[in-house]
Design an enzyme around this catalytic site. Structure first.
Site, PDB file in Angstrom:
ATOM      1  N   LYS A   1      39.724 -21.631  10.034  1.00 42.62           N
ATOM      2  CA  LYS A   1      41.095 -21.204  10.324  1.00 42.62           C
ATOM      3  C   LYS A   1      42.034 -21.690   9.216  1.00 42.62           C
ATOM      4  CE  LYS A   1      40.652 -19.153  14.359  1.00 42.62           C
ATOM      5  NZ  LYS A   1      40.957 -17.727  14.560  1.00 42.62           N
TER       6      LYS A   1
ATOM      7  N   TYR B   1      34.864 -24.893  12.610  1.00 42.17           N
ATOM      8  CA  TYR B   1      35.692 -23.809  13.171  1.00 42.17           C
ATOM      9  C   TYR B   1      37.133 -23.949  12.676  1.00 42.17           C
ATOM     10  CZ  TYR B   1      39.026 -21.819  16.406  1.00 42.17           C
ATOM     11  OH  TYR B   1      40.110 -21.174  16.931  1.00 42.17           O
TER      12      TYR B   1
ATOM     13  N   SER C   1      45.025 -21.679  14.805  1.00 44.13           N
ATOM     14  CA  SER C   1      44.779 -22.585  15.929  1.00 44.13           C
ATOM     15  C   SER C   1      45.419 -23.945  15.687  1.00 44.13           C
ATOM     16  CB  SER C   1      43.272 -22.778  16.110  1.00 44.13           C
ATOM     17  OG  SER C   1      43.002 -23.826  17.015  1.00 44.13           O
TER      18      SER C   1
HETATM   19  C1  WQD Z   1      40.861 -29.244  27.230  1.00 46.14           C
HETATM   20  C2  WQD Z   1      40.690 -30.586  27.916  1.00 46.14           C
HETATM   21  C3  WQD Z   1      38.568 -31.608  27.505  1.00 46.14           C
HETATM   22  C4  WQD Z   1      36.108 -28.726  29.681  1.00 46.14           C
HETATM   23  C5  WQD Z   1      39.808 -25.944  22.401  1.00 46.14           C
HETATM   24  C6  WQD Z   1      39.591 -25.733  20.949  1.00 46.14           C
HETATM   25  C7  WQD Z   1      40.833 -25.177  20.315  1.00 46.14           C
HETATM   26  C8  WQD Z   1      41.306 -23.956  21.051  1.00 46.14           C
HETATM   27  C9  WQD Z   1      41.471 -24.238  22.532  1.00 46.14           C
HETATM   28  C10 WQD Z   1      40.557 -22.066  19.775  1.00 46.14           C
HETATM   29  C11 WQD Z   1      39.992 -31.603  27.017  1.00 46.14           C
HETATM   30  C12 WQD Z   1      38.736 -31.282  28.986  1.00 46.14           C
HETATM   31  C13 WQD Z   1      37.186 -29.376  29.093  1.00 46.14           C
HETATM   32  C14 WQD Z   1      35.409 -29.338  30.741  1.00 46.14           C
HETATM   33  C15 WQD Z   1      36.893 -31.212  30.609  1.00 46.14           C
HETATM   34  N1  WQD Z   1      40.415 -22.881  20.848  1.00 46.14           N
HETATM   35  N2  WQD Z   1      37.565 -30.597  29.568  1.00 46.14           N
HETATM   36  N3  WQD Z   1      35.822 -30.568  31.176  1.00 46.14           N
HETATM   37  O1  WQD Z   1      39.351 -28.839  23.386  1.00 46.14           O
HETATM   38  O2  WQD Z   1      41.870 -28.794  23.831  1.00 46.14           O
HETATM   39  O3  WQD Z   1      40.805 -26.927  22.586  1.00 46.14           O
HETATM   40  O4  WQD Z   1      40.201 -24.744  23.003  1.00 46.14           O
HETATM   41  O5  WQD Z   1      41.464 -22.035  18.979  1.00 46.14           O
HETATM   42  O6  WQD Z   1      40.517 -24.843  18.984  1.00 46.14           O
HETATM   43  O7  WQD Z   1      39.307 -26.972  20.360  1.00 46.14           O
HETATM   44  O8  WQD Z   1      40.374 -27.161  25.011  1.00 46.14           O
HETATM   45  O9  WQD Z   1      39.739 -26.436  27.265  1.00 46.14           O
HETATM   46  O10 WQD Z   1      37.921 -27.312  25.710  1.00 46.14           O
HETATM   47  O11 WQD Z   1      39.590 -28.887  26.691  1.00 46.14           O
HETATM   48  O12 WQD Z   1      37.250 -32.326  31.029  1.00 46.14           O
HETATM   49  O13 WQD Z   1      34.399 -28.806  31.302  1.00 46.14           O
HETATM   50  O14 WQD Z   1      39.840 -30.414  29.047  1.00 46.14           O
HETATM   51  O15 WQD Z   1      37.950 -32.874  27.350  1.00 46.14           O
HETATM   52  O16 WQD Z   1      40.552 -32.874  27.270  1.00 46.14           O
HETATM   53  P1  WQD Z   1      40.584 -28.068  23.693  1.00 46.14           P
HETATM   54  P2  WQD Z   1      39.333 -27.386  26.191  1.00 46.14           P
END
Ligand code: WQD
Length: 337
Positions: free
Chosen positions: A152, A148, A124
């Protein structure tokens, strides 16, 4: 080849199983269904015409893992299985270390016993941590900032050390960015259990009426529109990246690392607008406070995967949203029907 896919009933796993079958491989799936449904295998079979062999097995059950390998014929492994929610890992670190590390060690030991030395590992972008400049490059020092991500990183270290000690091993470490979208058929897709942690599945559930509105976590970041930037990648592009990596290491010993991303960042609001275009109507949202642990912006330097694997992303954020919406609209409750 005959490929064992751990976590193969999951979101990325099921799309990769389909891509492997389309590339002519025989697939064996191992999954404990803790965060997925066996229905995804029936849907994959519907699309490919071939039902993958499925074993409902937890990798922490060493004897059960041995039985899967003892059946024989496995040529290589693609390893997805593991717990994967950052926030949950902070609340339940022991569960993450036990499941992700012990499960992986059981898998690798079974591979060793059965002379299987080719593995593609689902890592990741989280391993890059908070200290690296953007865009992230594979040779950068890694240092995850949550349990997490540390599992990884530790699995990458385990595999790197094994590959350095024994040149029979062929190892690909794939660092994903933000997978979204679904197979264009709308028959397989992301089906998170409970409240989605990730942006696009949450937006999709608002659009289909399962959630009231999207909470945008922070609108005051130092970015063009104040919301965070991420490198979104279509899950079918991601699945094809796995097939490309598997082919590359099939006849090359050693340890290889590749970012699987688009090489550009898209903001939360840009993704929301894109999803509204797919749905054809506005999606309710509210900008709220920042989410703990979020970085303002990161995306991949994807040049190595292009140079080494002749792989790059092919689909736009609009296509990701169109495909994600088709899946969600046709399966409002995911695989539960
Ligand atoms: C993306 C953006 C949130 C939800 C995560 C894991 C990473 C990988 C991918 C496994 C951010 C914003 C989100 C919501 C929002 N997974 N958001 N409202 O955090 O970049 O990565 O998933 O490998 O390890 O950390 O992805 O989709 O959670 O967030 O505003 O209800 O969307 O703040 O800026 P992230 P995400």
């Amino acid at each position: 080849m005959k490929i064992l896919v751990t976590g193969g009933t999951g979101y990325i796993g099921s799309h990769t199983v389909l891509s492997l079958q389309e590339a002519g491989h025989e697939v064996v799936v191992l999954d404990n269904l803790v965060n997925s449904s066996e229905e995804s295998m029936r849907r994959v079979a519907e699309l490919s015409g071939t039902t993958p062999e499925f074993h409902n097995v937890d990798l922490v059950n060493e004897a059960a893992v041995e039985r899967v390998f003892a059946a024989g014929g496995i040529d290589a492994v693609i390893h997805f299985a593991g717990l994967k929610a950052v926030g949950e890992s902070v609340r339940e670190p022991l569960s993450y270390y036990y499941n992700n590390l012990v499960g992986t060690l059981n898998l690798i030991r079974a591979m060793e016993r059965h002379d299987v030395h080719s593995i593609v590992f689902s890592s990741s972008a989280t391993v890059y941590g908070e200290h690296n400049p953007v865009p992230y490059v594979e040779k950068m020092e890694i240092g995850a900032s949550n349990p997490y991500g540390r599992t990884k990183e530790q699995i990458e270290d385990i595999l790197s050390d094994i590959g350095a000690a024994d040149d029979r091993w062929h190892i690909a470490l794939l660092r994903y960015f933000n997978p979204v979208g679904a197979h264009p058929s709308g028959r397989i897709g992301e089906d998170p259990q409970g409240i989605p942690n990730n942006l696009v599945p949450f937006i999709a559930q608002v659009a289909v009426g399962r959630r009231e509105k999207l909470m945008v976590f922070g609108g005051d970041y130092d970015t063009p529109d104040g919301t965070c930037l991420r490198d979104y990648i279509h899950v079918v592009d991601l699945a094809e990246g796995h097939v490309a990596a598997l082919n590359h290491v099939a006849d090359r010993a050693g340890v290889f690392r590749w970012n699987l991303g688009s090489g550009k960042g898209s903001s939360v609001l840009e993704v929301l607008r894109s999803f509204e275009k797919a749905v054809g109507r506005p999606i309710p949202y509210e900008i709220t406070g920042r989410r703990a642990g979020d970085l303002p912006a990161f995306w991949a330097d994807a040049t190595s995967a292009l140079a080494d694997l002749s792989w790059s992303t092919t689909k736009t954020v609009d296509q990701m949203c169109e495909d994600h919406w088709r899946w969600q609209e046709n399966n409002p409750n995911g695989y539960a029907g």
